[in-house]
Design a protein around this motif. Structure first.
Motif, PDB file in Angstrom:
ATOM      1  N   UNK A 183       0.822  -1.221   0.000  1.00  0.00           N
ATOM      2  CA  UNK A 183       0.000   0.000   0.000  1.00  0.00           C
ATOM      3  C   UNK A 183       0.849   1.261   0.000  1.00  0.00           C
ATOM      4  N   UNK A 184       1.871   1.314   0.870  1.00  0.00           N
ATOM      5  CA  UNK A 184       2.691   2.508   1.012  1.00  0.00           C
ATOM      6  C   UNK A 184       3.719   2.624  -0.104  1.00  0.00           C
ATOM      7  N   UNK A 185       4.147   3.865  -0.340  1.00  0.00           N
ATOM      8  CA  UNK A 185       5.013   4.170  -1.482  1.00  0.00           C
ATOM      9  C   UNK A 185       6.328   3.377  -1.475  1.00  0.00           C
ATOM     10  N   UNK A 186       7.028   3.402  -0.351  1.00  0.00           N
ATOM     11  CA  UNK A 186       8.339   2.746  -0.309  1.00  0.00           C
ATOM     12  C   UNK A 186       8.230   1.240  -0.564  1.00  0.00           C
ATOM     13  N   UNK A 187       7.223   0.632   0.038  1.00  0.00           N
ATOM     14  CA  UNK A 187       7.032  -0.813  -0.132  1.00  0.00           C
ATOM     15  C   UNK A 187       6.637  -1.181  -1.550  1.00  0.00           C
ATOM     16  N   UNK A 188       5.779  -0.358  -2.164  1.00  0.00           N
ATOM     17  CA  UNK A 188       5.394  -0.643  -3.561  1.00  0.00           C
ATOM     18  C   UNK A 188       6.637  -0.565  -4.441  1.00  0.00           C
ATOM     19  N   UNK A 189       7.438   0.474  -4.239  1.00  0.00           N
ATOM     20  CA  UNK A 189       8.652   0.635  -5.049  1.00  0.00           C
ATOM     21  C   UNK A 189       9.588  -0.559  -4.853  1.00  0.00           C
ATOM     22  N   UNK A 190       9.782  -0.964  -3.606  1.00  0.00           N
ATOM     23  CA  UNK A 190      10.615  -2.145  -3.327  1.00  0.00           C
ATOM     24  C   UNK A 190      10.114  -3.366  -4.096  1.00  0.00           C
ATOM     25  N   UNK A 191       8.797  -3.589  -4.048  1.00  0.00           N
ATOM     26  CA  UNK A 191       8.231  -4.790  -4.684  1.00  0.00           C
ATOM     27  C   UNK A 191       8.388  -4.737  -6.196  1.00  0.00           C
ATOM     28  N   UNK A 192       8.121  -3.582  -6.785  1.00  0.00           N
ATOM     29  CA  UNK A 192       8.222  -3.447  -8.245  1.00  0.00           C
ATOM     30  C   UNK A 192       9.662  -3.673  -8.683  1.00  0.00           C
ATOM     31  N   UNK A 193      10.591  -3.017  -8.004  1.00  0.00           N
ATOM     32  CA  UNK A 193      12.002  -3.121  -8.419  1.00  0.00           C
ATOM     33  C   UNK A 193      12.565  -4.512  -8.108  1.00  0.00           C
ATOM     34  N   UNK A 194      11.939  -5.225  -7.178  1.00  0.00           N
ATOM     35  CA  UNK A 194      12.370  -6.597  -6.854  1.00  0.00           C
ATOM     36  C   UNK A 194      11.906  -7.601  -7.905  1.00  0.00           C
ATOM     37  N   UNK A 195      10.975  -7.173  -8.773  1.00  0.00           N
ATOM     38  CA  UNK A 195      10.521  -8.080  -9.826  1.00  0.00           C
ATOM     39  C   UNK A 195       9.248  -8.847  -9.504  1.00  0.00           C
ATOM     40  N   UNK A 196       8.491  -8.348  -8.521  1.00  0.00           N
ATOM     41  CA  UNK A 196       7.192  -8.946  -8.207  1.00  0.00           C
ATOM     42  C   UNK A 196       6.270  -8.792  -9.421  1.00  0.00           C
ATOM     43  N   UNK A 197       5.367  -9.777  -9.647  1.00  0.00           N
ATOM     44  CA  UNK A 197       4.510  -9.756 -10.841  1.00  0.00           C
ATOM     45  C   UNK A 197       3.263  -8.900 -10.674  1.00  0.00           C
ATOM     46  N   UNK A 198       2.629  -8.995  -9.509  1.00  0.00           N
ATOM     47  CA  UNK A 198       1.368  -8.283  -9.291  1.00  0.00           C
ATOM     48  C   UNK A 198       1.435  -7.506  -7.981  1.00  0.00           C
ATOM     49  N   UNK A 199       1.120  -6.209  -8.064  1.00  0.00           N
ATOM     50  CA  UNK A 199       1.005  -5.388  -6.867  1.00  0.00           C
ATOM     51  C   UNK A 199      -0.448  -5.410  -6.409  1.00  0.00           C
ATOM     52  N   UNK A 200      -0.670  -5.912  -5.201  1.00  0.00           N
ATOM     53  CA  UNK A 200      -2.023  -5.942  -4.635  1.00  0.00           C
ATOM     54  C   UNK A 200      -2.267  -4.644  -3.870  1.00  0.00           C
ATOM     55  N   UNK A 201      -3.383  -4.016  -4.153  1.00  0.00           N
ATOM     56  CA  UNK A 201      -3.853  -2.761  -3.532  1.00  0.00           C
ATOM     57  C   UNK A 201      -3.151  -1.552  -4.167  1.00  0.00           C
TER      58      UNK A 201
END
Ligand SMILES: [Zn+2]
Length: 389
Positions: A220-238
């Motif tokens: 949900x939060x900005x820093x965590x979303x950025x971490x997940x995207x740059x880590x190569x996660x496929x789907x961001x939930x929320x």
């Protein structure tokens, strides 16, 4: 004995229009899609004359929790019921999806890996239900989001082990948490606070992909979303607090957004305990803006409900499709979000009407390309080539 759907207007899951065609299902797969009137049914074939009704792929819900019942505090209900009653309840929840045309659900968190058991039971034919792609327990940091169904892991080696444990348990994908959440527990997590680090998430995603499964990250939060995207996660939930640099990175990497709009409105409206209601109000305010940003950047959006969460019974897809429509998605994109696009996001063989695809189909009166909500009140549901009662 084949099932023949004759004289319908077929929407294939991708295109902008329907076309008149006959669809034949033999066994659990679609075996032909041909010009209307061209099929000569064999003796003993089951023939449905559709007379202009619409045939479309069965719907996918990209985010459910089969162990939860949609009550005010479903995590508490699971705790009271214990494992065995929770399995029975989860089976009933799965069946409820199928009856209303949701032929595939992606389960993103269950105590005791219960959703994996349900998926196996359905695959084995012990019970009828939708196709279930289940994460089982979530791979989260110690004390992370929704710890009651977490496989808690700290450090890159530990998250790799966590992924391997879930794959060994039969998980069809990995669910992780990059930030805290709204509902789950009264204290100990905030939506803005990041959880597993970028290095941990990178190790997690790398191992999951090596094992051939996708990763969905609660973020949900900005820093965590950025971490997940740059880590190569496929789907961001929320994906609530998005920024321009994040949506640009998502677009570039093909990261998918599953916004789950309806559940936060439901909780903000008072469906959950008080501590969650306040947090949800903040989320609802930011969510619309973030989604707009993602759509403008061309990020693929899929439909997920978080069904089972407070105020979100099984199924709840109609409400999410209404929210997506309201947020500005064209009707065809609302339908794609719950069919082909969702199937692609999670690597599921479903969501399309074409030869070789699973025979999971809906028959709907009217034109769902004009009103996508019509898809949530099917006249007939076909799952694995058989008509669902
Ligand atoms: Zn969830």
């Amino acid at each position: 004995m084949a099932l023949v759907l004759r004289g319908g207007l077929v929407w294939d899951g991708d295109s902008e229009q329907r076309r008149r065609a006959d669809v034949v299902c033999d066994g659990a797969r679609i075996t032909s899609v041909t010009a209307a009137g061209s099929v000569r049914p064999g003796e003993g074939d089951d023939v449905l004359d559709l007379d202009g009704a619409t045939v479309l792929p069965g719907l996918l819900d990209g985010h459910v929790h089969l162990v939860w019942d949609g009550s005010r505090d479903p995590a508490d209900v699971v705790e009271r019921d214990g494992e065995q009653l929770t399995v029975l309840r989860a089976v009933e929840h799965a069946r409820a999806h199928l009856r209303q045309g949701v032929t595939t659900v992606v389960d993103l968190g269950s105590n005791w890996d219960v959703a994996i058991t349900v998926a196996r039971g359905i695959d084995a034919g012990y019970v009828a239900g939708p196709r279930v792609l289940a994460a089982g327990r979530t791979v989260v940091m110690t004390g992370g989001h929704d710890p009651f169904w977490g496989n808690m892991c700290d450090g890159a080696d530990a998250v790799v082990r966590g992924v391997r444990e879930q794959v060994y348990a039969g998980a069809g994908l990995i669910k992780t948490a990059a930030t805290g959440g709204v509902y789950g527990r009264a204290v100990g997590e905030e939506v803005g606070a990041s959880e597993l680090s970028r290095d941990e998430l990178t190790a997690l995603a790398t191992e999951a992909h090596r094992r051939g499964v996708k990763v969905a990250a609660h973020a949900l939060g900005e820093e965590g979303i950025r971490n997940a995207v740059l880590a190569g996660v496929d789907v961001i939930e929320h994906g609530v607090f998005l920024t321009e640099d994040i949506v640009a990175a998502m677009r570039e990497r093909g990261t998918v957004l599953c916004p789950t709009l309806a559940v936060y409105r439901s909780i903000a409206g008072g469906a959950a305990p008080g501590y969650a209601v306040e947090k949800a109000a903040e989320v609802v305010r930011a969510h619309q803006r973030g989604l707009r940003m993602a759509l403008d950047a061309g990020v693929p959006v899929v439909a997920g409900t978080d069904a089972g969460s407070p105020g979100m019974p099984h199924p709840s897809l109609r409400r999410e499709l209404a929210c997506l429509r309201e947020a500005g998605l064209a009707p065809v994109d609302v339908l794609r979000a719950a069919t082909s696009r969702a199937a692609d996001a999670f690597g599921i063989d479903a969501g399309r009407v074409r030869v070789g695809a699973p025979a999971d189909l809906l028959v709907v009166d009217g034109d769902p390309l004009a009103d996508p909500l019509l898809a949530t009140t099917p006249r007939c549901v076909v799952r694995g080539g058989a008509i669902v009662d």
